[in-house]
Motif scaffolding. Sequence first.
Motif, PDB file in Angstrom:
ATOM      1  N   LYS A   1       0.855  -1.191   0.000  1.00  0.00           N
ATOM      2  CA  LYS A   1       0.000   0.000   0.000  1.00  0.00           C
ATOM      3  C   LYS A   1       0.888   1.237   0.000  1.00  0.00           C
ATOM      4  CE  LYS A   1      -4.291  -1.666   1.675  1.00  0.00           C
ATOM      5  NZ  LYS A   1      -5.601  -1.310   2.127  1.00  0.00           N
TER       6      LYS A   1
ATOM      7  N   GLU B   1     -11.100 -11.643   2.776  1.00  0.00           N
ATOM      8  CA  GLU B   1     -11.432 -11.725   4.203  1.00  0.00           C
ATOM      9  C   GLU B   1     -11.573 -13.180   4.638  1.00  0.00           C
ATOM     10  OE1 GLU B   1     -11.284  -9.325   6.272  1.00  0.00           O
ATOM     11  OE2 GLU B   1     -11.165  -7.671   4.864  1.00  0.00           O
TER      12      GLU B   1
ATOM     13  N   ALA C   1     -21.202  -3.817   4.577  1.00  0.00           N
ATOM     14  CA  ALA C   1     -21.103  -2.369   4.343  1.00  0.00           C
ATOM     15  C   ALA C   1     -22.491  -1.811   4.063  1.00  0.00           C
ATOM     16  CB  ALA C   1     -20.191  -2.107   3.157  1.00  0.00           C
TER      17      ALA C   1
ATOM     18  N   TYR D   1     -22.122   3.176   1.245  1.00  0.00           N
ATOM     19  CA  TYR D   1     -20.661   3.129   1.278  1.00  0.00           C
ATOM     20  C   TYR D   1     -20.087   1.895   0.584  1.00  0.00           C
ATOM     21  CZ  TYR D   1     -21.763   6.529   4.880  1.00  0.00           C
ATOM     22  OH  TYR D   1     -22.274   7.592   5.570  1.00  0.00           O
TER      23      TYR D   1
HETATM   24  P1  ADP Z   1      -7.083  -2.924   4.996  1.00  0.00           P
HETATM   25  O1  ADP Z   1      -5.767  -2.415   4.509  1.00  0.00           O
HETATM   26  O2  ADP Z   1      -6.981  -3.885   6.149  1.00  0.00           O
HETATM   27  O3  ADP Z   1      -8.028  -3.407   3.924  1.00  0.00           O
HETATM   28  P2  ADP Z   1      -8.750  -0.589   5.204  1.00  0.00           P
HETATM   29  O4  ADP Z   1      -8.429   0.631   5.979  1.00  0.00           O
HETATM   30  O5  ADP Z   1      -8.828  -0.459   3.715  1.00  0.00           O
HETATM   31  O6  ADP Z   1      -7.701  -1.641   5.673  1.00  0.00           O
HETATM   32  O7  ADP Z   1     -10.121  -1.205   5.717  1.00  0.00           O
HETATM   33  C1  ADP Z   1     -10.289  -1.649   7.046  1.00  0.00           C
HETATM   34  C2  ADP Z   1     -11.565  -2.462   7.124  1.00  0.00           C
HETATM   35  O8  ADP Z   1     -12.680  -1.634   6.808  1.00  0.00           O
HETATM   36  C3  ADP Z   1     -11.642  -3.636   6.146  1.00  0.00           C
HETATM   37  O9  ADP Z   1     -12.348  -4.693   6.782  1.00  0.00           O
HETATM   38  C4  ADP Z   1     -12.434  -3.090   4.995  1.00  0.00           C
HETATM   39  O10 ADP Z   1     -13.097  -4.104   4.290  1.00  0.00           O
HETATM   40  C5  ADP Z   1     -13.408  -2.208   5.740  1.00  0.00           C
HETATM   41  N1  ADP Z   1     -13.927  -1.121   4.902  1.00  0.00           N
HETATM   42  C6  ADP Z   1     -13.243  -0.263   4.131  1.00  0.00           C
HETATM   43  N2  ADP Z   1     -14.052   0.590   3.488  1.00  0.00           N
HETATM   44  C7  ADP Z   1     -15.320   0.248   3.861  1.00  0.00           C
HETATM   45  C8  ADP Z   1     -16.628   0.717   3.505  1.00  0.00           C
HETATM   46  N3  ADP Z   1     -16.792   1.692   2.617  1.00  0.00           N
HETATM   47  N4  ADP Z   1     -17.694   0.135   4.090  1.00  0.00           N
HETATM   48  C9  ADP Z   1     -17.512  -0.867   4.962  1.00  0.00           C
HETATM   49  N5  ADP Z   1     -16.324  -1.394   5.325  1.00  0.00           N
HETATM   50  C10 ADP Z   1     -15.242  -0.836   4.775  1.00  0.00           C
END
Ligand code: ADP
Length: 162
Positions: free
Chosen positions: A42, A99, A120, A124
């Motif tokens: 990332k 996941e 979600a 979102y």
């Molecule tokens: P990672 O690098 O672990 O994917 P993120 O910061 O992208 O970390 O996401 C953290 C968690 O939040 C993950 O479980 C991701 O699926 C969830 N997540 C990210 N964006 C959303 C969203 N828009 N709605 C619901 N869950 C989300």
Amino acid sequence: MITAIYPGSFDPITNGHIDIATRAAKIFGKVYVGVFKTPANKRLLFTTEERIELARKSLAHLRNVEVVSFVGLTVQFAREVNADVMVRGLRMGADFEREFEMAMMNKKLFPDLEMVCFMASQEYQFLSSSLLKEVAALEGNISYLVPPHVADAIRQKTGKKC
Ligand code: ADP
């Protein structure tokens, strides 16, 4: 009392993350939002300290939520805070397989930790931190995707009129 961790990169925290943390805070006694310091693969926009600060401000109204950073295995972080549950958010399609794979591996590493996935919310489903950063880079409007202080931080960091 059930203790949960909600780990992620949070680069930066979005309304989608806030929605999941808010819903988790209603169910679990304590939720540790874990900001992963060094996510692999990332390209980060914000430093760990900035990501923590933005998340803290966004979640300050939730009394049982605490934002902390962690390094290394997520299950190790779970052990350190005595968590019973790991919370993740699932968006349509893309998130499930990854996941599921991680949940299977984490179960081997820490059998007592249960994974709880929140679907979600509809508004979102298509919001991710990476897409948000792409929109910002192209000066699209991001104000409905993140709280105002996060939008300001993105504008300041990128110099873009998003
Ligand atoms: P990672 O690098 O672990 O994917 P993120 O910061 O992208 O970390 O996401 C953290 C968690 O939040 C993950 O479980 C991701 O699926 C969830 N997540 C990210 N964006 C959303 C969203 N828009 N709605 C619901 N869950 C989300």
